[in-house]
Write a protein that holds these residues in place. Structure first.
Motif, PDB file in Angstrom:
ATOM      1  N   ASN A   1      46.832  78.208  -6.489  1.00  0.00           N
ATOM      2  CA  ASN A   1      48.269  77.960  -6.637  1.00  0.00           C
ATOM      3  C   ASN A   1      48.587  76.500  -6.319  1.00  0.00           C
ATOM      4  O   ASN A   1      49.371  75.842  -7.024  1.00  0.00           O
ATOM      5  N   GLN A   2      47.948  75.965  -5.272  1.00  0.00           N
ATOM      6  CA  GLN A   2      48.136  74.557  -4.924  1.00  0.00           C
ATOM      7  C   GLN A   2      47.647  73.653  -6.052  1.00  0.00           C
ATOM      8  O   GLN A   2      48.281  72.638  -6.375  1.00  0.00           O
ATOM      9  N   GLU A   3      46.532  74.040  -6.681  1.00  0.00           N
ATOM     10  CA  GLU A   3      46.024  73.270  -7.816  1.00  0.00           C
ATOM     11  C   GLU A   3      47.014  73.305  -8.972  1.00  0.00           C
ATOM     12  O   GLU A   3      47.275  72.278  -9.626  1.00  0.00           O
ATOM     13  N   ALA A   4      47.570  74.477  -9.258  1.00  0.00           N
ATOM     14  CA  ALA A   4      48.537  74.599 -10.342  1.00  0.00           C
ATOM     15  C   ALA A   4      49.790  73.775 -10.059  1.00  0.00           C
ATOM     16  O   ALA A   4      50.344  73.129 -10.961  1.00  0.00           O
ATOM     17  N   LEU A   5      50.246  73.785  -8.821  1.00  0.00           N
ATOM     18  CA  LEU A   5      51.415  72.979  -8.453  1.00  0.00           C
ATOM     19  C   LEU A   5      51.136  71.487  -8.640  1.00  0.00           C
ATOM     20  O   LEU A   5      52.003  70.725  -9.075  1.00  0.00           O
ATOM     21  N   ALA A   6      49.909  71.064  -8.338  1.00  0.00           N
ATOM     22  CA  ALA A   6      49.537  69.660  -8.523  1.00  0.00           C
ATOM     23  C   ALA A   6      49.500  69.311 -10.012  1.00  0.00           C
ATOM     24  O   ALA A   6      49.908  68.208 -10.404  1.00  0.00           O
ATOM     25  N   LEU A   7      49.016  70.226 -10.830  1.00  0.00           N
ATOM     26  CA  LEU A   7      48.998  69.998 -12.274  1.00  0.00           C
ATOM     27  C   LEU A   7      50.425  69.939 -12.832  1.00  0.00           C
ATOM     28  O   LEU A   7      50.730  69.144 -13.718  1.00  0.00           O
ATOM     29  N   GLN A   8      51.283  70.798 -12.304  1.00  0.00           N
ATOM     30  CA  GLN A   8      52.684  70.756 -12.713  1.00  0.00           C
ATOM     31  C   GLN A   8      53.305  69.402 -12.371  1.00  0.00           C
ATOM     32  O   GLN A   8      54.001  68.792 -13.189  1.00  0.00           O
ATOM     33  N   LYS A   9      53.052  68.925 -11.156  1.00  0.00           N
ATOM     34  CA  LYS A   9      53.577  67.627 -10.729  1.00  0.00           C
ATOM     35  C   LYS A   9      53.032  66.501 -11.598  1.00  0.00           C
ATOM     36  O   LYS A   9      53.719  65.509 -11.856  1.00  0.00           O
TER      37      LYS A   9
END
Length: 324
Positions: free
Chosen positions: A162-170
């Motif tokens: 989830n943290q990885e996905a949030l970083a990709l979103q950012k």
């Protein structure tokens, strides 16, 4: 209707105009070139495969996962606590991957694929979607290690991915895709799977997708159609039962149709592609369809993969013309 790919793309090509990635990896492993020199070759190959997709007419491309050893190892290497064991067969394919083992409690150690995404986006004239292995499949294709059961391992991976996905979103990813083929081989875990997807998508406001392949949704279609994502990927090549199951597809989601066989060099005809799109469009309108190969194209020689994408685009354009 949007044409896209599932994720990986052949790394080696007989007609490549860039240095051989295989040779570069061999030289790097022997200590004859530096990691930076290997990185430059990986970047050149990545640009080449992005341009392959664009030249074929694909609307939504990926970086081809050129830097990935396989779908599991690349992600596992970026998570603290994993070690990588020997080779094991990847589902029923003729490829192998190295078995991740969580020897210690798993922890995030920073972004894994963000730099790759940013490089691809900077070198593409088309939108680039980010692709990462989902928590259930990564856990299923790993050993349990220090975790006592599958549920514990899956849920340990959820906040990290989830943290990885949030970083990709950012970083600007317009679509974040979680690859989850393993659930269709273990449908008895559907409750755990749904819990994991709900957790891994928390806080994600950009478009999300769950892609499955190698089998049909029979018996779990209701739960999978309810997943809190925008796009659901289904394999219509192996999972032919999916043609009937999509009659109940939800009206608030998009369907990604795997209608070109990514594991067979035989080139589909335009008419076959149009026919498949027509069958699906009786249940899901064209404006809610993504069309793509049945799985990643890395199982094919690159000339075959390239031809498949060209034909996919031709078929999609013809279907749009005929069916609209």
């Amino acid at each position: 209707m949007i044409t896209t790919v599932v994720g990986n793309y052949p790394k080696i090509s007989p007609d490549s105009k860039v240095p051989s990635l295989r040779a570069a990896i061999t030289r790097h492993d022997a200590g004859r070139i530096t990691s930076n020199e290997l990185r430059k070759v990986e970047e050149e190959v990545t640009k080449e495969v992005i341009h392959d997709q664009i030249d074929a007419g694909i609307d939504l491309v990926t970086d081809g996962q050129i830097r990935w050893d396989d779908g599991q190892t690349y992600i596992a290497k970026g998570i603290k606590g994993f070690t990588i064991n020997g080779l094991i067969r990847y589902f029923d394919t003729n490829t192998y991957y190295r078995h991740p083992i969580p020897e210690k409690t798993l922890e995030s150690q920073g972004s894994i694929a963000v730099e790759d995404y940013e490089f691809a986006a900077a070198n593409s004239s088309k939108p680039v979607k980010a692709v990462i292995t989902g928590p259930y499949t990564l856990a299923r294709l790993s050993q349990l290690g220090c975790y006592g059961d599958l549920h514990s391992l899956v849920m340990a991976l959820v906040p990290i991915l989830n943290q990885e996905a949030l970083a990709l979103q950012k970083a600007g990813a317009s679509v974040i895709q979680f690859d989850e083929p393993a659930i269709l081989k273990h449908k008895e875990d559907i409750d755990l799977f749904a819990e994991a997807i709900e957790g891994v998508t928390q806080g994600i406001t950009t478009m999300t997708a769950v892609y499955t392949y190698f089998q049909d949704f029979l018996g779990v279609q209701g739960r999978l159609f309810e997943l809190p994502v925008n796009i659901i990927g289904m394999d219509f090549v192996v999972g032919t039962a999916n043609f009937d199951l999509v009659q109940a597809f939800p009206s608030d989601k998009m369907l990604a149709c795997g209608i070109v066989d990514a594991r067979n060099t035989r080139l589909e005809t335009v008419e076959e592609i149009v026919s498949d799109i027509e069958r699906v469009s009786k249940s899901v309108s064209l404006d809610r369809l993504h069309v793509n190969p049945s799985c990643g194209l890395d199982f094919l020689p690159r000339p075959s993969a390239r031809a498949k994408l060209v034909r996919l685009v031709e078929g999609a354009k013809k279907a749009q013309e005929v069916l609209s």
